[in-house]
Design a protein around this motif. Structure first.
Motif, PDB file in Angstrom:
ATOM      1  N   ARG A   1      -3.768  -3.249  11.859  1.00 25.27           N
ATOM      2  CA  ARG A   1      -4.296  -2.766  10.586  1.00 25.27           C
ATOM      3  C   ARG A   1      -3.515  -3.434   9.453  1.00 25.27           C
ATOM      4  NH1 ARG A   1      -5.132   3.541   9.362  1.00 25.27           N
ATOM      5  NH2 ARG A   1      -2.863   3.569   9.017  1.00 25.27           N
TER       6      ARG A   1
ATOM      7  N   TYR B 291       0.861  -1.182   0.000  1.00 24.78           N
ATOM      8  CA  TYR B 291       0.000   0.000   0.000  1.00 24.78           C
ATOM      9  C   TYR B 291       0.901   1.237   0.000  1.00 24.78           C
ATOM     10  CZ  TYR B 291      -4.232   2.630   1.279  1.00 24.78           C
ATOM     11  OH  TYR B 291      -5.310   3.476   1.303  1.00 24.78           O
TER      12      TYR B 291
ATOM     13  N   SER C 101      -7.401  -1.395   3.116  1.00 21.50           N
ATOM     14  CA  SER C 101      -6.821  -1.078   4.414  1.00 21.50           C
ATOM     15  C   SER C 101      -7.916  -1.262   5.447  1.00 21.50           C
ATOM     16  CB  SER C 101      -6.296   0.358   4.442  1.00 21.50           C
ATOM     17  OG  SER C 101      -5.751   0.664   5.714  1.00 21.50           O
TER      18      SER C 101
ATOM     19  N   ASN D 218      -2.727  -3.528   5.362  1.00 19.68           N
ATOM     20  CA  ASN D 218      -2.741  -2.666   4.174  1.00 19.68           C
ATOM     21  C   ASN D 218      -2.067  -3.372   3.005  1.00 19.68           C
ATOM     22  OD1 ASN D 218      -3.399  -0.252   5.978  1.00 19.68           O
ATOM     23  ND2 ASN D 218      -1.352  -0.744   6.701  1.00 19.68           N
TER      24      ASN D 218
ATOM     25  N   ARG E 137       2.491   2.901   3.329  1.00 17.60           N
ATOM     26  CA  ARG E 137       2.097   2.174   4.529  1.00 17.60           C
ATOM     27  C   ARG E 137       2.722   0.777   4.514  1.00 17.60           C
ATOM     28  NH1 ARG E 137      -4.453   3.035   5.306  1.00 17.60           N
ATOM     29  NH2 ARG E 137      -4.436   5.314   5.478  1.00 17.60           N
TER      30      ARG E 137
ATOM     31  N   SER F 162      -8.908  -2.673   9.720  1.00 16.12           N
ATOM     32  CA  SER F 162      -8.422  -2.938  11.074  1.00 16.12           C
ATOM     33  C   SER F 162      -9.052  -4.210  11.632  1.00 16.12           C
ATOM     34  CB  SER F 162      -8.722  -1.753  11.991  1.00 16.12           C
ATOM     35  OG  SER F 162      -8.085  -0.578  11.531  1.00 16.12           O
TER      36      SER F 162
END
Length: 376
Positions: free
Chosen positions: A233, A176, A253, A235, A179, A255
């Motif tokens: 999380r 990502y 993305s 991603n 991230r 959680s």
């Protein structure tokens, strides 16, 4: 001849137009199919992660760490996610699961955490003082570069249970933008005593439960951070694996909450007790009132194993009947168990007797039986 030439020209135009339309439809169909495959691939990867990661810490023993290790590409944790039988408290039952993948890995079968030099575990996790391994296995997920494609940005998602061979979960994945694959949030206190969930900063990554015993004297500072993680999380980008103008990608993305991680584990009963000794049934003598003497040895989980047997349930039925009835209940604490009772027995009848060991869950062992006992 002129009419034939005109017909050929018209036919050529029609064929060319149809071919162009067909190629356009075929291209759009192919693009639509690859987009659908991209979405399905992403859903499967994310679904597998969510189902497993949220169970972190379930079914562990009081001493067993929950979150073992976490960095940008790797997460390793303990959970009783799957079992090969209905015994115990696994989230899922998979009869085809190898026994070595359905209970805690031992030091004799330790493995190296992906991307590190860390060997895990460095201690064994048993139920109480017994030598019965915890049913919570070690689950690893990690993203690694996909060596099967020329694109250096391509990754695959792998899963590993204990020291078993890793399994491919999904490919055609990419990082990502800006991230990491995994990010972590932990339970923190503010200066005024308020409780908040704050992101674990890069300086504190990787997270590692370095203490061998959860809740022990060494489980402080950096090791305790692993116990306070409450959210992970995930991603990544899902792609269709194509390049140039045909390439397509979708970002994801999301959680994943960790409701069990870090909780103090209260000692509870383990799996179903094991009772393997034979049941000896001796009927009364003809001149005595109807009764039977039943003798059996303790379950292996009473004084060893999981040490959690609380009682023995004794059953009886007429040999011609199909359903058992409770004959008596005996508290644990004898060796051997030797009882004589005539409650409910009728002279001149043939009975079957059975005994099952029960723990405090309550779960009951498989019954041991003595059949065809004639009461004179």
């Amino acid at each position: 001849m002129i009419e034939l030439l005109i017909a050929l020209v018209v036919l050529s135009i029609v064929v060319a137009t149809a071919t162009t339309a067909f190629r356009s439809q075929s291209k759009h169909f192919r693009i639509g199919s690859t987009k659908m495959e991209t979405v399905q691939n992403m859903r499967y990867a994310l679904g597998t992660l969510e189902r497993s990661v949220r169970t972190m810490g379930s079914g562990t023993t009081p001493r067993q760490p929950m979150l073992v290790y976490g960095d940008a590409n790797v997460i390793v944790f303990n959970a009783n996610f799957a079992s090969d039988s209905a015994d115990g408290d696994a989230v899922y039952v998979n009869p085809d699961l190898p026994r070595a993948a359905g209970e805690a890995v031992t030091t004799d079968s330790s493995f190296t955490i992906f991307g590190t030099a860390i060997t895990y575990p460095d201690t064994n996790y048993y139920w109480g003082p017994s030598s019965t391994p915890s049913r919570a296995e070690t689950i690893s997920f990690y993203f690694e570069p996909d060596a099967s494609t020329p694109n250096p940005n391509d990754y695959i998602l792998m899963q590993r249970l204990n020291n078993q061979p890793p399994e491919l979960i999904a490919r055609n994945l990419q990082a990502y933008p800006s991230r990491p694959f995994f990010e972590y949030w932990y339970d923190s206190l503010t200066a005024t005593g308020g409780r908040v969930v704050a992101q674990v900063t890069g300086a504190r990554i990787p997270i590692r439960h370095a203490a061998a015993t959860h809740g022990g004297t060494a489980d402080t500072a950096a090791s305790a951070l692993a116990d306070s993680v409450r959210l992970v999380r995930v991603n990544f980008l899902g792609t269709n694996g194509l390049t140039n103008a045909d390439s397509a990608s979708r970002p994801i993305s999301t959680s994943i909450g960790l409701p069990n991680n870090g909780l103090v584990q209260i000692s509870t009963c383990g799996g179903r007790p094991i009772l393997t000794s034979g049941l000896a049934a001796t009927p009364n003598l003809p001149t005595d009132p109807p009764s039977v003497r039943l003798v059996w040895s303790p379950s292996v989980d009473e004084t060893s194993g999981e040490t959690d047997v609380s009682q023995y349930n004794v059953y009886y039925k007429l040999s011609t009947a199909t359903d058992w009835e409770v004959f008596t209940i005996i508290p644990s604490g004898q060796n051997p168990y030797d009882i004589t009772s005539g409650a409910g027995l009728v002279a001149g009848s043939t009975y079957d007797f059975a005994v099952g060991a029960q723990d405090c869950t309550p779960k009951e062992s498989m019954l041991i039986t003595s059949t065809g006992v004639f009461i004179p």
